[in-house]
Design a protein around this motif. Sequence first.
Motif, PDB file in Angstrom:
ATOM      1  N   ALA A 100       0.852  -1.187   0.000  1.00  0.00           N
ATOM      2  CA  ALA A 100       0.000   0.000   0.000  1.00  0.00           C
ATOM      3  C   ALA A 100       0.891   1.243   0.000  1.00  0.00           C
ATOM      4  O   ALA A 100       1.969   1.253   0.603  1.00  0.00           O
ATOM      5  CB  ALA A 100      -0.919   0.018   1.214  1.00  0.00           C
ATOM      6  N   TRP A 113      -4.787   3.180   6.204  1.00  0.00           N
ATOM      7  CA  TRP A 113      -3.592   2.869   6.996  1.00  0.00           C
ATOM      8  C   TRP A 113      -3.950   2.092   8.263  1.00  0.00           C
ATOM      9  O   TRP A 113      -3.297   1.098   8.601  1.00  0.00           O
ATOM     10  CB  TRP A 113      -2.847   4.149   7.354  1.00  0.00           C
ATOM     11  N   ALA A 116      -4.583  -1.351   7.217  1.00  0.00           N
ATOM     12  CA  ALA A 116      -3.344  -2.021   6.797  1.00  0.00           C
ATOM     13  C   ALA A 116      -2.533  -2.495   7.995  1.00  0.00           C
ATOM     14  O   ALA A 116      -1.922  -3.574   7.964  1.00  0.00           O
ATOM     15  CB  ALA A 116      -2.510  -1.079   5.928  1.00  0.00           C
ATOM     16  N   TYR A 123       3.641  -1.193   3.773  1.00  0.00           N
ATOM     17  CA  TYR A 123       3.236   0.050   3.120  1.00  0.00           C
ATOM     18  C   TYR A 123       4.367   1.065   3.142  1.00  0.00           C
ATOM     19  O   TYR A 123       5.326   0.960   3.910  1.00  0.00           O
ATOM     20  CB  TYR A 123       2.002   0.642   3.817  1.00  0.00           C
TER      21      TYR A 123
END
Length: 394
Positions: A100, A113, A116, A123
């Motif tokens: 990501a 976020w 994630a 990320y």
Amino acid sequence: MKVVISGDEYCYLKNGKHYLDDAGIILISRYLKAFDEVFFAIRTKTITEKEELDKYHNLVDDNRIKIIQIPFFQGPQEYLLLYNKVRVTALEALKGCDLAIFRLPSTTAFALWHTAIKLKIPYVTEIVFDCYDGYETTNNFLYKILWRILHQWQVKACNNAIGVACVTEHYLQQRYFPLNKDAVISNYSTIELNPSFYYKSRVYPQKKCFTIVHVANQVAYASRKGHNELIKVVYEVNKLGYNVEVKFIGKDYFGGIERLRAFSRKLKIEDKICFTGFLSKSAMREVMINADIAILPTRAEGLPRVVIEAMALGLPCITSPVSGNPELVSKDLLIDYLDVRGMSLKVIDLIEHKQYYEKTSEDNFLRSRQYSSEVLNPRRTAFYNEVKSLIHNL
């Protein structure tokens, strides 16, 4: 590799087709130089057949681009009403994700976020603005709390990222950095400055009236972009016997233009104030080429693209000593946001001194070359390629 990208960009959905503005198309094309396919998690607004696409006129017809429709909202209140829907969409967007990329700060990107982190998806962060500056410079108590929270999230997001890229060369890196010693680190502006955009350094203009230009996405009353302050500057400079006018470029925001017109009428300088509204890139360039000085009083920034664009057109630029601005503009042209007198005297200094005007123009034009697409695009692609290599080795 499934790559999900999220930031503050918008998408329009009309007749089942997705449309982006010019900035969105440019942005997504950068990722396609490094990744075979990208999933763009973006706030999507459905419009009727009769409604205009406005600046969102670029049809997404590349099968390498997949739009993930995040429920459309603007502002904290609308976000709270759609909070659960946004989180559900974020979860769906990140399923099966290998990497990501979060462009921060962004309400949408922060929502992804948080998801994630729970899913343990690797990320990277691309930092375009300093949340702590937002916290320090607002007088609104609720916004102060909000910016403080966003700053804490942004620090944590960077600390745990496998890669961090900031728009500044030094400034943002003082607060936002990865703790992982193997993380990939880079810096590059978000600007897309093609050779065709550049103009030249200026010869001192032999004019009866000097034109100041101010560019912002939105023209708002009492905003952090200094519209009110610049109107005061125009008033002061004219009062001191110099003939100057200002052209404000940017879309009207909640009636800001009419309120600013009323403000200029009160100061009896309405004839010195012009609002162009939103302009295309080419039209904006034309207005800026015909201007003589660029001024951006500002409370907080990342690394303002409008200043770099003004420099690329050879304009002397006056701005505030905040965020990444000292990396762009020489110290003598950095004036405090509220120092109307100081900005006024600096305008007069440029008008009165031909050699100073031309030297400032030349310095700005040369410095802007560091932000050309030929310089930045390879750096961006190298960052993404390093991140890909890191993912393969995890």
